[in-house]
Design a protein around this motif. Structure first.
Motif, short mmCIF file in Angstrom:
data_model
loop_
_atom_site.label_atom_id
_atom_site.label_comp_id
_atom_site.label_asym_id
_atom_site.label_seq_id
_atom_site.Cartn_x
_atom_site.Cartn_y
_atom_site.Cartn_z
N TYR A 1 20.81 8.65 10.68
CA TYR A 1 21.11 7.33 10.14
C TYR A 1 19.80 6.56 9.95
O TYR A 1 19.03 6.41 10.91
N PRO A 2 19.52 6.08 8.73
CA PRO A 2 18.29 5.30 8.50
C PRO A 2 18.44 3.90 9.11
O PRO A 2 19.01 3.01 8.52
N TYR A 3 17.93 3.74 10.32
CA TYR A 3 18.16 2.54 11.13
C TYR A 3 17.31 1.35 10.71
O TYR A 3 17.81 0.24 10.60
N ALA A 4 16.02 1.58 10.48
CA ALA A 4 15.13 0.45 10.18
C ALA A 4 13.87 0.94 9.51
O ALA A 4 13.55 2.13 9.52
N SER A 5 13.15 0.00 8.95
CA SER A 5 11.83 0.26 8.37
C SER A 5 10.88 -0.74 9.02
O SER A 5 11.15 -1.94 9.04
N ILE A 6 9.80 -0.23 9.59
CA ILE A 6 8.84 -1.11 10.26
C ILE A 6 7.47 -0.95 9.61
O ILE A 6 7.21 0.03 8.90
N ASP A 7 6.61 -1.91 9.86
CA ASP A 7 5.25 -1.84 9.34
C ASP A 7 4.39 -0.98 10.25
O ASP A 7 4.49 -1.05 11.47
N GLY A 8 3.53 -0.18 9.63
CA GLY A 8 2.58 0.64 10.34
C GLY A 8 1.27 0.63 9.59
O GLY A 8 1.15 0.02 8.53
N THR A 9 0.28 1.30 10.13
CA THR A 9 -1.01 1.40 9.44
C THR A 9 -1.40 2.86 9.31
O THR A 9 -0.91 3.72 10.05
N VAL A 10 -2.30 3.12 8.36
CA VAL A 10 -2.81 4.47 8.16
C VAL A 10 -4.27 4.36 7.74
O VAL A 10 -4.65 3.45 7.01
N ASP A 11 -5.08 5.26 8.26
CA ASP A 11 -6.49 5.30 7.87
C ASP A 11 -6.63 6.19 6.65
O ASP A 11 -6.12 7.31 6.61
N ILE A 12 -7.33 5.70 5.65
CA ILE A 12 -7.57 6.42 4.40
C ILE A 12 -9.07 6.65 4.27
O ILE A 12 -9.86 5.73 4.49
N LYS A 13 -9.42 7.88 3.92
CA LYS A 13 -10.84 8.17 3.68
C LYS A 13 -10.98 8.88 2.34
O LYS A 13 -10.00 9.33 1.76
N GLU A 14 -12.17 8.95 1.85
CA GLU A 14 -12.43 9.62 0.58
C GLU A 14 -11.93 11.05 0.64
O GLU A 14 -12.10 11.74 1.64
N GLY A 15 -11.26 11.47 -0.44
CA GLY A 15 -10.72 12.83 -0.50
C GLY A 15 -9.26 12.91 -0.09
O GLY A 15 -8.61 13.92 -0.35
#
Length: 135
Positions: free
Chosen positions: A97-111
């Motif tokens: 069951y898709p209960y919720a959507s929360i904010d998160g972070t992700v690190d992005i690097k070249e490539g």
């Protein structure tokens, strides 16, 4: 170089009876909080009928429109919660069951593939315990 971006993380729940009971209880608490607001709006409407003559026709119309709009909004919220309660009651044990959507972070690097990093992140939970994490 690296940059940290915000992204949405989907929380999925493996449905159990404990989850259903807990979620329904939370929804019923929300519903109970709406009841006094709806009752107050009804009282406000009645009061307006009694003191309406002290307002101009335009003021009276504006007040009635505001009360009506607020009541409509509360009634819509009440109906949505009641529908959600029915939906949860009908969930099958063991389904996702898709209960919720929360904010998160992700690190992005070249490539990195930006779209892969920003999309598709989800956490699967059973009775509050994390079962899997997909990044």
């Amino acid at each position: 170089a690296t940059i940290t971006l915000n992204r949405k993380v989907l929380i999925k729940v493996i449905v159990s009876q404990e989850f259903k009971d807990s979620f329904i209880k939370q929804l019923e608490v929300l519903l109970a909080k709406l009841k006094p607001t709806l009752e107050a709006q009804t009282e406000e409407s009645k009061l307006l009928l009694n003191v309406g003559s002290s307002f101009s026709a335009q003021e009276l119309g504006n007040i009635r429109a505001r009360i009506s709009k607020e009541r409509e909004s509360q009634e819509t919220a009440k109906k949505e919660i009641e529908n959600k309660i029915d939906e949860v009651k009908n969930l099958e044990i063991g389904t996702l069951y898709p209960y919720a959507s929360i904010d998160g972070t992700v690190d992005i690097k070249e490539g990195d593939n930006l779209w892969e990093k920003l999309n598709g992140s989800e956490i699967t939970v059973r009775d509050g315990i994390v079962i899997s994490i997909k990044t």
